[in-house]
Scaffold this motif. Structure first.
Motif, PDB file in Angstrom:
ATOM      1  N   LEU A 145       4.650   6.990 -10.228  1.00  0.00           N
ATOM      2  CA  LEU A 145       3.548   7.479  -9.546  1.00  0.00           C
ATOM      3  C   LEU A 145       3.756   6.854  -8.203  1.00  0.00           C
ATOM      4  O   LEU A 145       3.361   5.734  -7.812  1.00  0.00           O
ATOM      5  N   GLY A 146       4.454   7.554  -6.909  1.00  0.00           N
ATOM      6  CA  GLY A 146       4.490   7.197  -5.621  1.00  0.00           C
ATOM      7  C   GLY A 146       5.131   5.857  -5.823  1.00  0.00           C
ATOM      8  O   GLY A 146       6.160   5.390  -6.127  1.00  0.00           O
ATOM      9  N   GLN A 172      -0.892  11.400  -8.858  1.00  0.00           N
ATOM     10  CA  GLN A 172      -0.645  10.952  -7.369  1.00  0.00           C
ATOM     11  C   GLN A 172      -1.060  12.234  -6.313  1.00  0.00           C
ATOM     12  O   GLN A 172      -0.943  13.131  -6.534  1.00  0.00           O
ATOM     13  N   VAL A 177      -2.070   7.020  -5.067  1.00  0.00           N
ATOM     14  CA  VAL A 177      -2.174   6.931  -6.524  1.00  0.00           C
ATOM     15  C   VAL A 177      -3.766   6.737  -7.127  1.00  0.00           C
ATOM     16  O   VAL A 177      -4.247   5.733  -6.753  1.00  0.00           O
TER      17      VAL A 177
END
Length: 388
Positions: A145-146, A172, A177
């Motif tokens: 996530l990112g 995200q 996030v």
């Protein structure tokens, strides 16, 4: 979820049923004691053979295979004792009693075993349905996530097939996030409905609300609207229902921002040491806003540097007890696992540590999200935790 805000339990219909069932479990042993008293007193002229034969038969209904075996052994011991005491060995009546007792005991054991297996199959089926229903609402967290590596874990309590009220999600967004963990008071369908409402509100609000506090407010408003639906919830939920929740935001900067509404503080693992990120201004759970006049106007910020790990969890983790009633030492367990394993491996090791501590018997549901900061960002000075 255990909370000091709860009222003491009231003995209702379910409580009366448990008391009645416990009394039924005692009946076989009470009959056995009564037979022994009769046979060892001048009242032994009363024929007690049928009463003693009923002991394993009644035990088969409520005590299971092991209880049936124990009741049959007790009845046999009483038969031998009374026959010896009354000098009845060699009579047809004694051997008839032994034969009847043996036949009823075997039949009771077989019946009890079959009933137990049937109940287990039914419970397993209900558990599968309950888990499937919960997985529809709570999807696994993506591994990436990112700027974060992530993992999630959700464990159902071992006390039955009722789904619980633990919730989690990680998304995200353009703001970073955003993650949530929470715990709805209660279990069953009402808890699942509340979980679905809170998670649904979070999934929508995180993409449109820049203010993290406003995201939490949107979740609270959604729960209030849900409780206002006529007939959707029982009186106990309407009077005492609340939800603890924690929302975290990880932007591109090496920080994490938190909004905590009565939830256990997350743990930050930094350089091998686990620290609880406790809020400076504690806030009540969602649904209990009337207890305070002002809520914190903005999130609290903490350093979250590359190489750090952040663990969000529900109270089922820290309130798990071992047979000696000792709570699970989560910070020590987190420090023991360290930063070497991947998020999924970390959570699995934490799961195994939790199972070892409780002996495999979780009394409450457990939900966890682990987030790793692994992008190359400048690290903040050590100890510069709270930036709020």
């Amino acid at each position: 979820m255990k909370s000091p805000l709860r009222s003491p339990p009231v003995l209702g219909a379910g409580g009366h049923s448990r008391v009645l069932f416990t009394l039924m479990q005692c009946v076989p042993y009470l009959i056995a004691v009564a037979v022994l008293v009769i046979e060892l007193t001048p009242a032994h002229f009363i024929y007690t053979g049928p009463f003693l034969t009923a002991v394993p038969a009644l035990a088969a209904v409520t005590l299971g295979p092991r209880g049936t075996t124990a009741a049959a052994a007790l009845a046999l011991a009483i038969s031998v004792t009374t026959a010896t005491h009354n000098g009845a060995w060699g009579t047809l009546q004694v051997y008839s009693n032994f034969l009847a007792l043996a036949l009823v005991s075997v039949a009771g054991f077989i019946t009890s075993r079959a009933m137990q297996e049937r109940r287990q199959r039914e419970l397993d089926q209900v558990r599968r349905i309950a888990v499937a229903a919960q997985e529809v609402v709570l999807r696994p967290v993506p591994a990436r996530l990112g700027p974060l590596g992530a993992g999630s874990l959700c464990l159902a309590a071992g006390t039955g097939a009722r789904v619980g009220g633990d919730l989690y999600e990680a998304v995200q967004t353009r703001y970073g996030v955003r993650m949530i963990v929470g715990d709805v008071r209660g279990k069953g369908l009402s808890a699942v409905r509340a979980v679905a409402v809170a998670v649904g509100a979070f999934r929508e609000a995180v993409h449109y609300e820049e203010d993290l506090v406003e995201v939490m407010n949107r979740c609270a408003a959604a729960l209030r609207r849900e409780l206002a639906v006529p007939g959707a919830y029982g009186q106990e939920v309407l009077l005492e229902g609340f939800t603890t929740a924690l929302i975290a935001q990880v932007p591109d900067e090496p920080i994490v921002q938190l909004v905590n509404r009565g939830h256990p503080p997350p743990l930050l693992l930094h350089r091998g040491r686990a620290t609880a990120l406790k809020p400076r201004l504690p806030s009540p759970p969602l649904g209990l806003e009337d207890l305070v006049t002002d809520l914190p106007p903005k999130p609290e910020s903490y350093a979250f540097a590359p190489g750090d790990r952040l663990l969000l969890y529900t109270d089922g983790v820290i309130e798990a007890r071992n047979p000696d009633s000792e709570f699970f030492a989560l910070p020590e367990a987190v420090e023991g696992i360290g930063v070497g394993p991947t998020p999924s491996e970390f959570l699995e090791r934490l799961h195994q540590a939790l199972i070892r501590h409780t002996g495999g018997d979780l009394a409450d549901d457990v939900a966890m999200i682990l987030a790793d900061r692994f992008n190359d960002l400048p690290e903040l000075p050590p100890g510069g935790a709270d930036m709020g």
